[in-house]
Design an enzyme around this catalytic site. Structure first.
Site, mmCIF file in Angstrom:
data_model
loop_
_atom_site.group_PDB
_atom_site.id
_atom_site.type_symbol
_atom_site.label_atom_id
_atom_site.label_comp_id
_atom_site.label_asym_id
_atom_site.label_seq_id
_atom_site.Cartn_x
_atom_site.Cartn_y
_atom_site.Cartn_z
ATOM 1 N N ASP A 137 -41.983 -46.528 -26.560
ATOM 2 C CA ASP A 137 -41.963 -45.733 -25.334
ATOM 3 C C ASP A 137 -40.594 -45.071 -25.215
ATOM 4 O O ASP A 137 -39.610 -45.729 -24.880
ATOM 5 C CB ASP A 137 -42.213 -46.623 -24.105
ATOM 6 N N LYS A 200 -46.422 -40.312 -20.752
ATOM 7 C CA LYS A 200 -46.247 -41.375 -19.767
ATOM 8 C C LYS A 200 -45.407 -40.833 -18.617
ATOM 9 O O LYS A 200 -44.481 -40.061 -18.835
ATOM 10 C CB LYS A 200 -45.566 -42.559 -20.477
ATOM 11 N N LYS A 236 -50.403 -42.621 -19.876
ATOM 12 C CA LYS A 236 -49.941 -43.866 -19.291
ATOM 13 C C LYS A 236 -49.170 -43.607 -17.991
ATOM 14 O O LYS A 236 -48.002 -43.237 -18.041
ATOM 15 C CB LYS A 236 -49.049 -44.632 -20.287
#
Lengths: 300, 490
Positions: A137, A200, A236
């Site tokens: 991430d 995300k 996400k």
């Protein structure tokens, strides 16, 4: 891609329209069977997260057990999707989760601010991947984005993607710092073109985080990218989703924007820590017809 | 360039929503409803009555009295008496209190009204709950506020009531249209004889009960049920001072003829065939959502529905693709289910009209598109429909269908689209979708429509005037402008 090419990607988003659409999703009433199915799906999409300065191997190991055994008092529960930790704790998590199918995600690239050199960010990524992270991430350089240096952001994501190797790359836009939905959309497009496997919303360190309008804007960007390239990108939302009802409304939004294919943890995740227990409490309530006290659910 | 693989999203059944029916147990429905005349519920002369059935379940709902000429005469007499003796002379701030009370009661019983509106009319509970009933209550609140401030609405003039107002309303928004008509009339000091549509009389009679409970003096509001003949009796009654009508252009023309040469004034809110125009610089996803709501809201039974889509040719493919995807996610079915997006067609007659136009559209060569949704076996249903490749010369483009049917035409330049949008006998509403403000102002000054929405559609607010150009009628309802029809200015 050149900066001018990336500027040309800008597409307008109407915030009022997005908020109306979100309000409409929130009128969906999810009851009985659909609620149970939705809650289990949500549980199975959680990236159980601990990203604190005081994280230790012991804390990570305990959280990993929770990830594999969310609530053994209830039968037929899925595991969560992944645990999300700093690179230094990846090895511990990989070891603890061995054979369970639960993935290990690591935040990297000078998380959460992203204010460091390319060299450090690549090294950070490599440490995580070498330690066995399935997913990385990363955060984008919001300062560069806001100053109009889009090609910097694009190149950085592309470089990190390359460093990820087989690991899937989630690109954190930190939408709370981008301020407008037009920016959220533009950053989403840049990230997907540069090779993001997931986009995300947030680090969880900045508020507002994963609001429904932001998530919808990103889901619609994913849809356009899919229309244009045939390539699926995951989504996400992270930060701020702590209640089951909000999670279910997020799933409604996924179902009605992207369809069935995205209703799996391969393409949709919740970045959250406290959501899991709320989902478990709702599932227990569906099973037993009454709410149980918070202390019946483990805090890991 | 290599041809891209066709990408298609799958809106399947992986996670179907379970039934989420709104409970109807708390809403009381009588076996039989009388006429509300002079503060009493009375039978029609000779006891004539008709039945109302649910358009979704086809179940019998209740019987309603069919008002004859004599009944209408009684109602008008009661209204005249109340006007002369009570409501006309009453201090405006006292009138305001009654209107506020009606608004409050409607809010308190909102759920009951919403449930009954969906049972009787077929519209989704989501709409009757979130749109019809709250806006109806808001109309009473809004006009209650004006009752003692008319001197500020018309500065330098004295506003006097018109007298007895005869009001005839349609079946698409039964309660809301009653509120649109009654609230400003009462605020200005008029009394009312109102007739709801024969297919949807239930919430109007519930409103009569509510008005009765509010303690409004007898005869100020009279509600008579019946079909066309009852409406004609109201329009032709010599002691009616003002006619307010919402409905078809055909009936509007008959009313216009009937009142010619009399001292009656009228406001007519009639049909429409709104152009909804999307430019290549519009926020596409929000525009598509607006187009969907513009035509499928209330099954397209909306006079201001955006039934003609004009899409700039260079974005045609993506807009149509997104429209089709969005159609796949619309839930058609039981109006009482909280997740239903598109409910039942209001009546068998209206369904026949819509089906006639579907046939005409196919014969004219337009390309029909309907999503794969299953419809309930009982009741009146129509799948949400697109007609692609439609032309200005098609009847489906020219005539009001009043159903969930959207025609799609392309355009190339702004002048072309203005020409085509205005090339209709109607002129009620229009929509413009673009990210460019200057384009919006350019179009709003050139589109011959009473309402032009920019980057939104089907927005209704009591403070905003509503009404048409050309064959869409005249007079304005709502807002400050809505007071004008109910006052005589000196």
């Amino acid at each position: 891609m050149t900066n001018n090419q990336l500027i040309a990607l800008k597409r307008p988003i109407d915030q009022v329209g997005v908020e109306e659409r979100v309000a409409r999703f929130q009128t969906r009433s999810i009851k009985t069977e659909a609620k149970i199915q939705g809650l289990k799906m949500a549980l199975n999409m959680i990236d159980l997260t601990t990203l604190e300065g005081k994280d230790t191997a012991g804390k990570v190991r305990q959280m990993c057990y929770k990830a594999m055994h969310p609530h053994d008092a209830l039968p037929d529960l899925p595991t969560v999707a992944a645990v999300c930790v700093y690179p230094t704790h990846v090895a511990t998590a990989v070891d603890a989760l061995k054979g369970s199918g639960v993935k290990v995600a690591a935040v990297a690239t000078a998380f959460p601010s992203g204010n460091s050199s390319r060299k450090i960010k690549l090294a950070d990524t490599k440490i995580a991947v070498d330690a066995g992270a399935d997913e990385v991430d990363m955060v984008i350089s919001r300062g560069e984005f806001l100053s109009g240096n889009y090609s910097f952001v694009f190149d950085e994501i592309a470089a990190i993607k390359e460093a990820c190797g087989k690991a899937r790359l989630k690109v954190i836009l930190e939408t709370g710092e981008l301020s407008t939905l037009d920016n959220v959309r533009h950053a989403s497009d840049i990230a997907m073109l540069a090779g993001a496997d997931f986009i995300k919303t947030s680090t969880g360190k900045i508020s507002p985080a994963a609001t429904m309008p932001v998530t919808l804007t990103m889901l619609e960007a994913i849809r356009d990218f899919y229309y244009e390239t045939g390539k699926m990108v995951g989504m996400k939302p992270a930060g701020g989703i702590s209640k089951s009802k909000l999670a279910l409304h997020n799933l409604v939004m996924v179902k009605e924007t992207l369809g069935d294919a995205w209703l799996s943890n391969e393409w949709f995740r919740f970045g959250a820590s406290s959501l899991a227990n709320d989902v478990l409490m709702q599932l227990a309530k569906q099973a037993e017809g009454r709410y149980q006290g918070l202390d019946y659910f483990s805090k890991d | 360039m290599a041809k891209k693989k066709e990408t298609k999203l799958d809106f399947g059944s992986k996670w179907d929503y379970s039934a989420a029916p709104e409970s109807a147990g708390h809403a009381e429905i009588k076996k039989e409803y009388g006429l509300y005349i002079n503060g009493k519920f009375v039978k029609a002369e000779g006891g004539k009555k008709f039945a109302s059935t649910s358009p979704s379940s086809e179940k019998h709902i209740a019987y309603f009295a069919e008002a004859s000429n004599k009944d209408v005469d009684k109602a008008v007499k009661a209204a005249r008496k109340a006007y002369n003796e009570v409501w006309g002379p009453m201090a405006p701030k006292e009138r305001a209190k009654y209107i506020f009370r009606i608004a409050r009661l409607m809010q308190e019983r909102a759920r009951e009204f919403a449930v009954l509106e969906s049972i009787d009319g077929g519209k989704p509970i989501r709409e009757s709950r979130d749109v019809d009933v709250p806006i109806a209550a808001n109309h009473f609140f809004y006009y209650a506020g004006w009752a003692d401030k008319l001197e500020y609405a018309f500065p330098g003039k004295t506003a006097k009531p018109v007298g007895v107002s005869g009001q005839i309303i349609p079946w698409n928004f039964p309660l809301l249209m009653a509120a649109w008509k009654i609230a400003p009339a009462l605020a200005c000091g008029n009394t009312v004889v109102l007739k709801p549509a024969e297919t949807t009389p239930l919430t109007a009679m519930k409103l009569a009960e509510l008005i009765h409970d509010s303690g409004l003096p007898a005869g100020v509001v009279n509600i008579v049920t019946g079909a066309g003949a009852t409406g004609a009796a109201i329009v032709n009654h010599p002691d009616v001072d003002k006619v307010a009508f919402t409905g078809s252009t055909g009936v509007g023309k008959i009313i216009q003829k009937a009142i010619a040469g009399t001292n009656k004034t009228a406001t007519l809110e009639l049909g429409g065939k709104a152009a909804n125009i999307i430019f290549d610089d519009a926020p596409t996803d929000q525009a598509v959502e607006g187009i969907i709501n513009g035509i499928f809201f209330n099954q397209g039974h909306v006079c201001c529905a955006g039934s003609r889509l004009f899409v700039q040719e260079n974005v045609k493919d993506i807009v149509i693709k997104k429209l089709k995807d969005r159609l796949s996610t619309l839930i058609v079915g039981d109006p009482m289910d909280k997740n239903t997006d598109v409910g039942a067609i209001n009546s068998k007659e209206q369904l026949a009209t819509i089906n006639k136009y579907l046939k005409i559209g196919v014969e004219e060569g337009a390309e029909i598109y309907q999503p794969n949704c299953t419809l309930p076996k009982k009741g009146n249903w129509c799948k949400p429909t697109l007609f692609l490749e439609a032309s200005q010369s098609h009847r489906i483009v020219q005539e009001e269908i009043f159903g969930p049917v959207l025609t799609v035409q392309t355009f190339r330049t702004i002048d072309e689209v203005i020409d085509k949008a205005n090339n209709t006998p109607f002129g009620l509403s229009a929509g413009v979708w673009t990210d460019k403000g200057s384009k919006i102002f350019n179009l709003t000054t050139k589109l011959r429509a009473g309402i032009v929405w920019a980057n939104t559609f089907n927005k209704f607010d009591p403070t905003s005037p509503f009404g048409g150009y050309k064959e869409s009628g005249y007079g304005r309802e709502g807002g400050l402008q809505g007071l004008s029809a109910y006052v005589k200015l000196n």
